[in-house]
Design a protein around this motif. Structure first.
Motif, PDB file in Angstrom:
ATOM      1  N   ALA A 144       0.754  -0.153 -12.105  1.00 13.50           N
ATOM      2  CA  ALA A 144       2.218   1.363 -11.310  1.00 13.50           C
ATOM      3  C   ALA A 144       2.656   1.577 -11.967  1.00 13.50           C
ATOM      4  O   ALA A 144       3.227   2.730 -13.017  1.00 13.50           O
ATOM      5  N   ARG A 146       2.158   1.869  -3.326  1.00  9.97           N
ATOM      6  CA  ARG A 146       1.066   2.059  -4.397  1.00  9.97           C
ATOM      7  C   ARG A 146       0.993   3.899  -4.188  1.00  9.97           C
ATOM      8  O   ARG A 146       0.735   4.385  -5.380  1.00  9.97           O
ATOM      9  N   ASN A 160       0.466  -1.204  -0.143  1.00  6.39           N
ATOM     10  CA  ASN A 160       0.306   0.046   0.048  1.00  6.39           C
ATOM     11  C   ASN A 160       1.020   0.880   0.222  1.00  6.39           C
ATOM     12  O   ASN A 160       0.977   2.122  -0.122  1.00  6.39           O
ATOM     13  N   ASP A 177       1.272  -5.945  -8.918  1.00  4.08           N
ATOM     14  CA  ASP A 177       0.756  -4.867  -8.748  1.00  4.08           C
ATOM     15  C   ASP A 177       1.704  -3.832  -9.480  1.00  4.08           C
ATOM     16  O   ASP A 177       1.115  -3.240  -9.713  1.00  4.08           O
TER      17      ASP A 177
END
Length: 586
Positions: free
Chosen positions: A284, A247, A244, A280
């Protein structure tokens, strides 16, 4: 002078020089303190010089910077590691001054001294110093303290290590942003010295707070800390604790934070593991490639091939390559230039067919870019694409771009392409070079700018090293020698420069049959500048002729030509001729 007066002389001179009004003299005195310390001996250096230096820390920043640097290597002059702790006193003072560069150098020197101290010295002298700096009234001392934990942490006792971690936590939570910045900067170094348990329970909360700091100047410095912590954690722990935060960094409201994460994206990806990258980080990375700020896109461009190598080819074609197509026509020249430097790195990832289909059009588009820097960056990285698809496909569009750069109105652009020619030659091969680029290299010898002509002669030497002197003898040297008969004296001058440069990479046969006769024939040139450059050339040829066993040429024709030039009506010609004669008879 009595022996007592003589003993006091070095320190007395230093005192006088350090009190002098001239900063340059004071700086020179600091640069000589190791010599003075040798003259004084270890005992007097400890008893007199070090206390004096500590009292003298009230000077120009340039002088203090030199002192901080000198003290880092001063342990041997105070009697070795046993007494090295004495240097901590002046360094502590320097670590608290206002000027940043002085403090940084003092911290660097203090850490260097700390590495050679014993555990007892660490506990008795180093740790108390760190405590004082960490609790100082001024932010300058607390900022410096942050850099002094990691170098000696492993040398401290377990109880002291616990105190150090607690004290470092207070610095990371300091009310002054400059101190928190220093805490964020040095966090990664400290994490590498800690056990996983301490990283998870103590360092991670500090990192998390710094990564969410209200000041972007603090947040942007936490990227290195992220990498260090991720290296310690398992992929599952990384996903639970750090994902997190990562991100958030990628979409931070400050472009400077996004820039830092973009610049370190490959290192970050390697630290978190393949699963997180695949699940993930692709999205990004696409975000930073499409960022609103050109600086962020520039940084992301440099990371694109490295990141793409970590994911499968289909994903690169589907997710990354569309972004690269947009960057090829980006409005910012800096983005395109950065991409041009790195785009060839995609070729090994994509393979021949996909490179030809998807990458080559982008490659050729950059070769036609309006900015010469972009085109130069592409050309300088040809080898990777050439290895994958071969030169035939490249050469069709490559040659026009090279010719256009070679004739650019900016001489610095022409100079840059000349400097890349040997690299191109090694990549393209002798046949392609002779057919397409050989004539171009000769035209540079007649350029109106001296720097271009000079670079062109160096270029020919490097090409001879690439292709061999047999090639040079047949292809380049005859053309250069022909210029020696040109009506324009600049061409004749360039001939001298070129063959003198060649002389270092050819064999004795070429020296004897081609270079020496040309040089001696130009000794009778009507232009004085030509004649004195002939003398300079002969001076350079003398050791080469001796080395290759051609000493017989040193009498006739070399010496006879120099004797004639030594009687020249021009002063400069006589000077250089006599200098060459001196080298000949040496």
């Amino acid at each position: 002078m009595s022996s007592e007066t003589q003993d006091l002389y070095p320190i007395a001179v230093l005192i006088d020089e350090l009190k002098h009004d001239d900063v340059a003299l004071r700086l020179a005195a600091i640069r000589r303190i190791s010599t003075i310390a040798l003259a004084l001996g270890a005992d007097r250096t400890r008893d007199e010089l070090i206390p004096f230096l500590d009292e003298s820390i009230d000077d120009e920043d340039e002088v203090l910077l030199a002192l901080a640097e000198e003290l880092g290597s001063f342990a041997e002059f105070v009697g070795g590691p046993l007494f090295a702790h004495l240097l901590l006193t002046p360094l502590e003072t320097l670590a608290a001054v206002e000027e940043t560069v002085v403090r940084e150098k003092a911290v660097e020197s203090t850490a260097k001294i700390g590495q050679i101290l014993s555990s007892a010295q660490i506990e008795e002298f180093y740790i108390p110093m760190v405590n004082r700096l960490s609790k100082g009234d001024w932010f300058t001392s607390r900022t410096s303290a942050c850099g002094l934990y990691a170098p000696i942490y492993h040398l401290a006792s377990p109880r002291t290590q616990e105190d150090l971690r607690a004290l470092y936590a207070t610095l990371c939570n300091d009310e002054t942003p400059m101190v928190r910045r220093a805490g964020a900067t040095n966090l990664a170094k400290l994490v590498k010295k800690l056990s996983k348990q301490h990283v998870v329970t103590e360092m991670f909360p500090l990192f998390s707070a710094l990564a969410q700091d209200e000041q972007d100047s603090v947040r942007l410095l936490t990227v290195e800390g992220f990498i260090s912590i991720a290296d310690v954690l398992s992929p599952e722990e990384t996903k639970a604790m750090l994902l997190n935060i990562l991100r958030s960094m990628c979409v931070d409201k400050s472009w400077r934070v996004r820039y830092m994460i973009a610049e370190k994206f490959v290192a970050v990806s390697k630290s978190v593991g393949a699963d997180i990258v695949r699940e993930d980080l692709i999205h990004a990375f696409v975000q930073v490639l499409k960022d609103n700020e050109a600086e962020v896109r520039t940084a992301a461009s440099t990371q694109a091939p490295g990141f793409s190598a970590m994911i499968d080819k289909e994903t690169v074609l589907r997710e990354i390559l569309p972004c690269i197509r947009d960057l090829v026509v980006d409005t910012s020249q800096h983005v395109r230039a950065a991409l041009a430097t790195e785009i060839s790195g995609f070729a090994p990832i994509l393979g021949k067919e996909s490179t030809i289909e998807h990458l080559l059009p982008l490659f050729l588009q950059l070769l036609k870019d309006e900015a010469s820097e972009v085109r130069l960056n592409i050309i300088s990285k040809l080898d990777k694409v050439n290895d994958v698809i071969g030169i035939e496909l490249l050469s069709q569009s490559l040659l026009p771009a090279i010719v256009e750069l070679a004739e650019d109105k900016q001489w610095r652009v022409r100079l840059a392409i000349i400097e890349n020619i040997p690299l191109l030659a090694s990549q393209l091969g002798v046949k392609f070079f002779d057919e397409k680029l050989g004539a171009l290299c000769m035209t540079w010898l007649g350029d109106c700018v001296f720097s271009i002509r000079e670079a062109a002669t160096t270029n020919l030497r490097k090409l001879t090293e690439v292709f061999g002197y047999d090639w040079a003898k047949q292809t380049i040297i005859p053309k250069v020698l022909a210029m020696g008969q040109h009506s324009n004296y600049l061409y004749r001058m360039t001939t001298i420069f070129a063959i003198t440069t060649f002389a270092h990479v050819v064999n004795g046969e070429v020296l004897k049959d081609l270079i020496v006769p040309t040089v001696t024939s130009l000794a009778a040139d009507p232009i004085p500048n030509i004649r004195f450059n002939v003398a300079k050339s002969m001076e350079e040829l003398v050791p080469l002729l001796k080395k290759t066993g051609l000493s017989g040429l040193l009498g006739d024709p070399i010496k006879l030509s120099l004797l004639k030039l030594s009687e020249d009506k021009d002063t400069d010609v006589r000077f250089f001729a006599n200098r060459a004669l001196a080298a000949l008879t040496a």
